[in-house]
Every structure is written in C-alpha cells, then in structure tokens.
Design a protein around this motif. Structure first.
Motif, PDB file in Angstrom:
ATOM      1  N   ASP A 189      26.444  34.602-108.592  1.00  0.00           N
ATOM      2  CA  ASP A 189      25.125  34.803-109.201  1.00  0.00           C
ATOM      3  C   ASP A 189      24.005  34.763-108.175  1.00  0.00           C
ATOM      4  O   ASP A 189      23.020  34.032-108.314  1.00  0.00           O
ATOM      5  CB  ASP A 189      24.892  33.755-110.302  1.00  0.00           C
ATOM      6  CG  ASP A 189      25.946  33.837-111.399  1.00  0.00           C
ATOM      7  OD1 ASP A 189      26.334  34.959-111.750  1.00  0.00           O
ATOM      8  OD2 ASP A 189      26.378  32.786-111.891  1.00  0.00           O
ATOM      9  N   ASN A 190      24.171  35.539-107.121  1.00  0.00           N
ATOM     10  CA  ASN A 190      23.121  35.763-106.134  1.00  0.00           C
ATOM     11  C   ASN A 190      22.897  37.267-106.007  1.00  0.00           C
ATOM     12  O   ASN A 190      23.202  38.032-106.946  1.00  0.00           O
ATOM     13  CB  ASN A 190      23.508  35.131-104.796  1.00  0.00           C
ATOM     14  CG  ASN A 190      23.236  33.637-104.755  1.00  0.00           C
ATOM     15  OD1 ASN A 190      22.094  33.210-104.640  1.00  0.00           O
ATOM     16  ND2 ASN A 190      24.298  32.835-104.861  1.00  0.00           N
ATOM     17  N   ARG A 191      22.395  37.713-104.883  1.00  0.00           N
ATOM     18  CA  ARG A 191      22.151  39.142-104.643  1.00  0.00           C
ATOM     19  C   ARG A 191      22.838  39.584-103.357  1.00  0.00           C
ATOM     20  O   ARG A 191      22.345  40.449-102.631  1.00  0.00           O
ATOM     21  CB  ARG A 191      20.647  39.401-104.565  1.00  0.00           C
ATOM     22  CG  ARG A 191      19.899  38.984-105.833  1.00  0.00           C
ATOM     23  CD  ARG A 191      18.399  39.027-105.647  1.00  0.00           C
ATOM     24  NE  ARG A 191      17.704  38.538-106.840  1.00  0.00           N
ATOM     25  CZ  ARG A 191      16.386  38.368-106.924  1.00  0.00           C
ATOM     26  NH1 ARG A 191      15.615  38.632-105.856  1.00  0.00           N
ATOM     27  NH2 ARG A 191      15.827  37.928-108.033  1.00  0.00           N
ATOM     28  N   VAL A 192      23.975  38.965-103.092  1.00  0.00           N
ATOM     29  CA  VAL A 192      24.714  39.252-101.864  1.00  0.00           C
ATOM     30  C   VAL A 192      25.298  40.662-101.947  1.00  0.00           C
ATOM     31  O   VAL A 192      25.767  41.111-103.006  1.00  0.00           O
ATOM     32  CB  VAL A 192      25.829  38.212-101.662  1.00  0.00           C
ATOM     33  CG1 VAL A 192      26.634  38.519-100.415  1.00  0.00           C
ATOM     34  CG2 VAL A 192      25.201  36.817-101.559  1.00  0.00           C
ATOM     35  N   SER A 193      25.315  41.357-100.816  1.00  0.00           N
ATOM     36  CA  SER A 193      25.818  42.731-100.764  1.00  0.00           C
ATOM     37  C   SER A 193      26.823  42.881 -99.630  1.00  0.00           C
ATOM     38  O   SER A 193      27.106  41.938 -98.881  1.00  0.00           O
ATOM     39  CB  SER A 193      24.643  43.700-100.569  1.00  0.00           C
ATOM     40  OG  SER A 193      23.941  43.397 -99.379  1.00  0.00           O
ATOM     41  N   GLY A 194      27.371  44.102 -99.501  1.00  0.00           N
ATOM     42  CA  GLY A 194      28.330  44.384 -98.444  1.00  0.00           C
ATOM     43  C   GLY A 194      29.746  43.979 -98.809  1.00  0.00           C
ATOM     44  O   GLY A 194      30.093  43.882 -99.989  1.00  0.00           O
ATOM     45  N   ARG A 195      30.550  43.754 -97.798  1.00  0.00           N
ATOM     46  CA  ARG A 195      31.946  43.389 -97.990  1.00  0.00           C
ATOM     47  C   ARG A 195      32.211  41.943 -97.611  1.00  0.00           C
ATOM     48  O   ARG A 195      31.432  41.341 -96.882  1.00  0.00           O
ATOM     49  CB  ARG A 195      32.848  44.305 -97.146  1.00  0.00           C
ATOM     50  CG  ARG A 195      32.812  45.765 -97.551  1.00  0.00           C
ATOM     51  CD  ARG A 195      33.680  46.616 -96.642  1.00  0.00           C
ATOM     52  NE  ARG A 195      33.724  47.985 -97.101  1.00  0.00           N
ATOM     53  CZ  ARG A 195      34.622  48.460 -97.966  1.00  0.00           C
ATOM     54  NH1 ARG A 195      35.572  47.652 -98.440  1.00  0.00           N
ATOM     55  NH2 ARG A 195      34.608  49.715 -98.339  1.00  0.00           N
ATOM     56  N   ILE A 196      33.324  41.437 -98.116  1.00  0.00           N
ATOM     57  CA  ILE A 196      33.768  40.112 -97.704  1.00  0.00           C
ATOM     58  C   ILE A 196      34.334  40.236 -96.291  1.00  0.00           C
ATOM     59  O   ILE A 196      35.273  41.007 -96.066  1.00  0.00           O
ATOM     60  CB  ILE A 196      34.843  39.559 -98.658  1.00  0.00           C
ATOM     61  CG1 ILE A 196      34.281  39.456-100.081  1.00  0.00           C
ATOM     62  CG2 ILE A 196      35.324  38.188 -98.196  1.00  0.00           C
ATOM     63  CD1 ILE A 196      35.300  39.021-101.109  1.00  0.00           C
ATOM     64  N   PRO A 197      33.775  39.539 -95.320  1.00  0.00           N
ATOM     65  CA  PRO A 197      34.231  39.687 -93.931  1.00  0.00           C
ATOM     66  C   PRO A 197      35.723  39.380 -93.787  1.00  0.00           C
ATOM     67  O   PRO A 197      36.236  38.422 -94.372  1.00  0.00           O
ATOM     68  CB  PRO A 197      33.371  38.671 -93.167  1.00  0.00           C
ATOM     69  CG  PRO A 197      32.169  38.450 -94.024  1.00  0.00           C
ATOM     70  CD  PRO A 197      32.655  38.566 -95.428  1.00  0.00           C
TER      71      PRO A 197
END
Length: 453
Positions: free
Chosen positions: A395-403
């Motif tokens: 429940d945040n606004r994190v984007s991209g891929r899981i490293p």
C-alpha cells in the motif's frame, strides 16, 4: 494503709504488682499461660486475648488505655493477625496465608502480614500501621503479582492504595501488576524515597500521574501500561535522572510529549504507545537519550517529520513509530543505526523514496514500511540485508521491478508488496524460504506462494 477496692482506679483493679507479664511477641499458639488480676478473679490472658479479638479494630484500640497488660496485648503482631481473621471478608480470612498463621513462627507471620498488607481494607491499614511499623520499615520488596484467591478464581483482588503505604520507608520494589486498584495513584507514593521499581501495569488505575513522583530520585523503572490514566504526561518526570525504563502505553494521555523526557540520559527503554489523543511532534530532545535500546511511540497521533536527532541513538535495537501521522521523508541517516534489528514506520504519511542507506543496517530483521506514500524503486541495496526476515512495502506507490539482488536474502520468510500498482516483475530466484507474494491491484500479478527450496 493499703487502698480498698473502692479506692482503687481502673488500672489497679485489672493489674497488680504480682500479676505475671505475658509474652505476647510469640505466635498465637505459643502464648504462655498468664492471667490478669482483678478483685474478682484471675482471668487467663488467652481468654482476654480471644474476647478482644471479637471486637472490631475501630473500637478495640480504646482498651489500650485500661492497663499496660491490655496495651501489650493490643499492640502485638499476634493480636493483629487474630483480630483480622475475625473481621476480614471471607475471601481473605479463609486464604491460606491467614489460615496458616497459627503454624508459623514469628518471622513468617510478619512476612505474611506484609504480603497481605495491600489487600486489607483501608481501615485496617490505618489501625495496624503503628503495630508493625518497625517491620514495615525493614521491608524492601512488596508484590501481589502472583497472589491468587484461595478458591482458585482468576478474578483479581480489588484494592485501594492508601496513605499508610508511606510507612514502608525502605521499600525498593513495589509490584502490583494485574492487581485491580481503585482510584488514582496516591501522592503518598512519592514518600517512598528508596523506591527503584514501581510496577502498576494493568491495574485499572484512573486519574492523572501525580507530579510528585519526580521526588523518587532513585526510581529506575516506572511501569504504568494498560490503565485508564489521563491528562498530560507530567514534564516533572524528566527529573528522574536514574530512570532506565519508562512505559506509559495504552492509556488516555493527551497533549504532547514533554521535551523534558530528553533529560533521562540513563533511559534504555521508552514505550509510549496507544494513546490516541497524544499529538504533536516527536521531541528532538529524544536524541539525547544515548543509552536508548528500545523506542516505541506507535499508535498515537504524533505528527511532523522523523527528527534527525534520533539518528544519534547508536545503541537503538528497535524503533517503532508506526500508526501515527508522521510526514516527510525517511531520513537518509537512518542507515547509521547499525544496531537496529526492528524498524517499523508503517501506517504513517511518509513520502519520497525508500533510502538505499537502509541496506547498511546489517542486523536488520524486520523492515515494515506499509501504508505510507513512498514511491520510486525498491533500492537494490536492501539485498545486502542477510538477516532480514520480513520486508513489507504494501500500500505505497512503489514502481519498477523487484531487484534480483533480493535473491541473496537467505533469511527472508515474508515479502509483502501488494497495493503498489506500478510494481512489476517476478520473485527473484534464490530466496530459499517460502515467500508470500501478492498484488491484488495489478494486472501483472496474481496471488502466489513461491517455495524455492
């Protein structure tokens, strides 16, 4: 010429110079046979003792003035125990500690009364305070935490802290955890100047914390968790320079956190949790608590940013600021807290990126950042956390891929990333434990449990 019976006073009628003096310091069953002389007969002391025991403590004391013998009877510990057994409520009178008094020696009898002292009605405490004062002044530890009813009931005894508690002048520990106490914390506790530990958690206390507690200069631990205490937290608590543990959690405190608490330089544990009317910022003075190991301020209504001064707390092992209304970014200097193992910042209003410096906290085991407004990519530096077991960024606004570097975290058992619509990719290989990975909001993912073993 000797006085006639009609000329003698009350004291002379009961005791003459030939009457033997009873030995009343022994337990009840050990009283020696003795008599009280009178013009009519010789009455055994045991019988007088028994008769007086049936008189309520409020009224029996008046007989102390009759003669020295009665005074000696009425001021003995043996009489105090016997009298209490006749007049206490059944739940106390039938308790094993009272029932077994007749089989105890003097030392054990005194200790039993000390253990039961706080259970006695306030009238009894006032009545017998003078009787056992020499023994009260020697007592160092008093507690009722393990005290149970004689019938096995789990219902706690309900007591009231009376001013007579001040007679225990050498008391260093007072532990009443989970004992139901009527009313407020009495100011008289401040007279126990040798007190080092005051444990009053889960006692149903009400009212305010008396500022007079600041007079307890030797106090090291103050436990007031889970009561109904209200009002402002007294700034006077900042005078308790020896304090090592302060727990004010789960009460109804209001106002702000006092800056003066930053003066407690010996403090190792500070818990002020779940006071929903506690507002305002986290005092920057908390950065002076250089010995602090555990700081928990969760579940309040604290606002403002995370003070940079908290990054000076190099010994901090656990930091929990969750469930508040904190704003701003996570400080980059958070990575300096090298001893940190548990970091909970969830359910706030934090913004900005997740700092990569968190990857420098080598001992970190739990990192909970869920329920904020954090954005940007998950930092690859988190992959260096070899002891991390729980990573929660839901429940945040994190984007991209899981490293892919997360695959090196061999201890990871829970990875929570749901509620981040712009997060994509797959769970990295190499995570040995079972990882829960879900994202209900994203079209790219469905709930899956991945086991890489």
């Amino acid at each position: 010429m000797s006085a006639t019976p009609s000329q003698q006073g009350p004291s002379d009628m009961i005791q003459t110079q030939h009457a033997p003096q009873p030995q009343l310091d022994s337990p009840i069953h050990g009283l020696q046979s003795a008599s009280i002389a009178s013009p009519f007969n010789r009455v055994p002391v045991e019988l007088v003792f028994l008769i007086l025991c049936h008189i309520h403590p409020k009224r029996v004391l008046r007989f102390r003035r009759v003669c020295k013998t009665l005074n000696q009877i009425l001021t003995s510990n043996a009489f105090a125990f016997a009298n209490l057994r006749f007049h206490l409520p059944d739940e106390l009178r039938n308790h094993r500690k009272f029932k077994n008094l007749k089989n105890q020696d003097r030392h054990d009898s005194e200790r039993s009364l000390q253990e039961l002292w706080l259970l006695l009605p306030e009238t009894y405490q006032r009545t017998f305070a003078n009787y056992i004062r020499p023994h009260m002044s020697q007592l160092r530890v008093m507690g009722l935490e393990s005290f149970s009813r004689h019938d096995g009931s789990r219902e706690p005894f309900r007591i009231r802290l009376s001013p007579s508690l001040a007679h225990f002048q050498n008391l260093s520990t007072l532990c009443l955890k989970r004992v139901s106490i009527e009313g407020a914390i009495p100011e008289e506790i401040s007279l126990l100047l040798r007190l080092e530990t005051l444990q009053l958690s889960e006692c149903d206390l009400s009212g305010r914390i008396p500022p007079q507690l600041s007079q307890l200069s030797r106090l090291k631990e103050l436990h007031l968790r889970s009561n109904r205490l209200e009002g402002c937290i007294p700034p006077e608590l900042g005078k308790l320079e020896r304090m090592q543990l302060l727990d004010l959690s789960n009460n109804h405190f209001s106002g702000t956190l006092p800056e003066e608490l930053g003066n407690l330089e010996n403090l190792e544990v500070l818990r002020i949790e779940k006071n929903k009317e506690l507002t305002g910022p986290i005092p920057s003075s908390f950065g002076n608590l250089w010995r602090l190991v555990n700081l928990s301020l969760r579940g309040n209504q604290l606002s403002g940013s995370i003070p940079a001064e908290l990054m000076f707390l190099s010994r901090l092992n656990a930091l929990n600021l969750s469930g508040n209304r904190l704003t701003g970014a996570i400080p980059l200097e958070m990575g300096l807290l090298s001893h940190l193992q548990w970091l909970m910042l969830n359910d706030n209003l934090l913004e900005g990126n997740i700092p990569g410096s968190l990857g420098d906290i080598e001992l970190l085991r739990t990192l909970d950042l869920r329920g904020n407004r954090l954005e940007g990519h998950l930092p690859i530096e988190l992959g260096r956390l070899m002891f991390l077991r729980v990573l929660d960024v839901r429940d945040n606004r994190v984007s991209g891929r899981i490293p892919k570097q997360f695959g090196a975290m061999r201890c990871l058992v829970a990875l929570h990333v749901s509620g981040n619509k712009k997060l994509c990719g797959i769970v990295p290989k190499g995570i040995r434990a079972t990882v829960q990975y879900r994202d209900r909001m994203s079209m790219f993912f469905r709930f899956r449990i991945v086991n890489m073993d």
